[in-house]
Design a protein around this motif. Structure first.
Motif, PDB file in Angstrom:
ATOM      1  N   MET A   1     -54.036  32.373  65.763  1.00 39.97           N
ATOM      2  CA  MET A   1     -53.544  33.160  65.766  1.00 39.97           C
ATOM      3  C   MET A   1     -54.353  33.957  65.025  1.00 39.97           C
ATOM      4  N   ASN A   2     -55.069  34.606  64.257  1.00 43.61           N
ATOM      5  CA  ASN A   2     -55.362  34.837  62.346  1.00 43.61           C
ATOM      6  C   ASN A   2     -54.876  35.625  61.393  1.00 43.61           C
ATOM      7  N   THR A   3     -54.174  36.874  63.080  1.00 38.32           N
ATOM      8  CA  THR A   3     -53.641  37.765  62.134  1.00 38.32           C
ATOM      9  C   THR A   3     -52.386  38.636  64.017  1.00 38.32           C
ATOM     10  N   PRO A   4     -51.397  38.789  62.845  1.00 40.22           N
ATOM     11  CA  PRO A   4     -51.053  39.153  64.530  1.00 40.22           C
ATOM     12  C   PRO A   4     -50.763  40.835  64.518  1.00 40.22           C
ATOM     13  N   TYR A   5     -52.462  41.666  63.666  1.00 38.81           N
ATOM     14  CA  TYR A   5     -52.150  42.809  64.266  1.00 38.81           C
ATOM     15  C   TYR A   5     -53.723  43.013  65.151  1.00 38.81           C
ATOM     16  N   HIS A   6     -53.043  42.864  66.173  1.00 38.50           N
ATOM     17  CA  HIS A   6     -54.206  43.303  67.155  1.00 38.50           C
ATOM     18  C   HIS A   6     -53.369  44.569  69.433  1.00 38.50           C
ATOM     19  N   PRO A   7     -55.031  44.927  69.182  1.00 38.82           N
ATOM     20  CA  PRO A   7     -53.929  46.043  70.004  1.00 38.82           C
ATOM     21  C   PRO A   7     -53.337  45.364  71.584  1.00 38.82           C
ATOM     22  N   PRO A   8     -52.963  45.862  71.773  1.00 39.74           N
ATOM     23  CA  PRO A   8     -52.033  44.778  72.908  1.00 39.74           C
ATOM     24  C   PRO A   8     -53.408  44.465  74.032  1.00 39.74           C
ATOM     25  N   VAL A   9     -52.740  43.606  75.355  1.00 39.45           N
ATOM     26  CA  VAL A   9     -53.861  43.025  76.254  1.00 39.45           C
ATOM     27  C   VAL A   9     -52.869  43.048  77.252  1.00 39.45           C
ATOM     28  N   LYS A  10     -53.668  43.941  78.590  1.00 39.13           N
ATOM     29  CA  LYS A  10     -52.856  44.064  80.006  1.00 39.13           C
ATOM     30  C   LYS A  10     -53.003  42.441  80.741  1.00 39.13           C
ATOM     31  N   ARG A  11     -51.652  42.433  81.172  1.00 40.19           N
ATOM     32  CA  ARG A  11     -52.240  41.328  82.195  1.00 40.19           C
ATOM     33  C   ARG A  11     -51.290  41.380  82.905  1.00 40.19           C
ATOM     34  N   SER A  12     -51.156  40.931  84.216  1.00 37.24           N
ATOM     35  CA  SER A  12     -50.617  40.930  85.712  1.00 37.24           C
ATOM     36  C   SER A  12     -49.669  40.214  85.684  1.00 37.24           C
ATOM     37  N   VAL A  13     -48.479  40.207  86.092  1.00 30.90           N
ATOM     38  CA  VAL A  13     -47.433  39.859  86.452  1.00 30.90           C
ATOM     39  C   VAL A  13     -46.529  39.917  87.697  1.00 30.90           C
TER      40      VAL A  13
END
Length: 88
Positions: A1-13
């Motif tokens: 991962m290049n940067t910790p600043y990233h918009p949320p990613v939606k995943r199903s659980v």
């Protein structure tokens, strides 16, 4: 991962046989994956456990927030273990 600043990613659980979507930043998805591996459980099982803990709170946060809080607390616990007495 290049940067910790990233918009949320939606995943199903899946929790208790029901699918739900969670939006977390990639950093938190990586932390969740690592925590599940360390505990030897699937991500769904860890999320279900966090969900059960949050629901028992007097004023439960949302699931994504509870996961973030749990992960930060777990990381803090790991840091404290590493800096305890005799860790010189």
């Amino acid at each position: 991962m290049n940067t910790p600043y990233h918009p949320p990613v939606k995943r199903s659980v899946e929790i208790a046989g029901h699918k739900t979507s969670i939006s977390l930043e990639p950093l938190f998805w990586e932390m969740l994956r690592g925590a599940a591996q360390r505990e030897g459980v699937p991500i769904n099982a860890l999320v279900a456990r966090i969900d059960a803990e949050r629901i028992s709170c007097p004023t439960p946060p949302g699931l994504a927030g509870a996961i973030r809080i749990w992960l930060v607390a777990a990381a803090s616990d790991q840091d404290a273990e590493g800096t305890g007495a005799g860790a010189d």
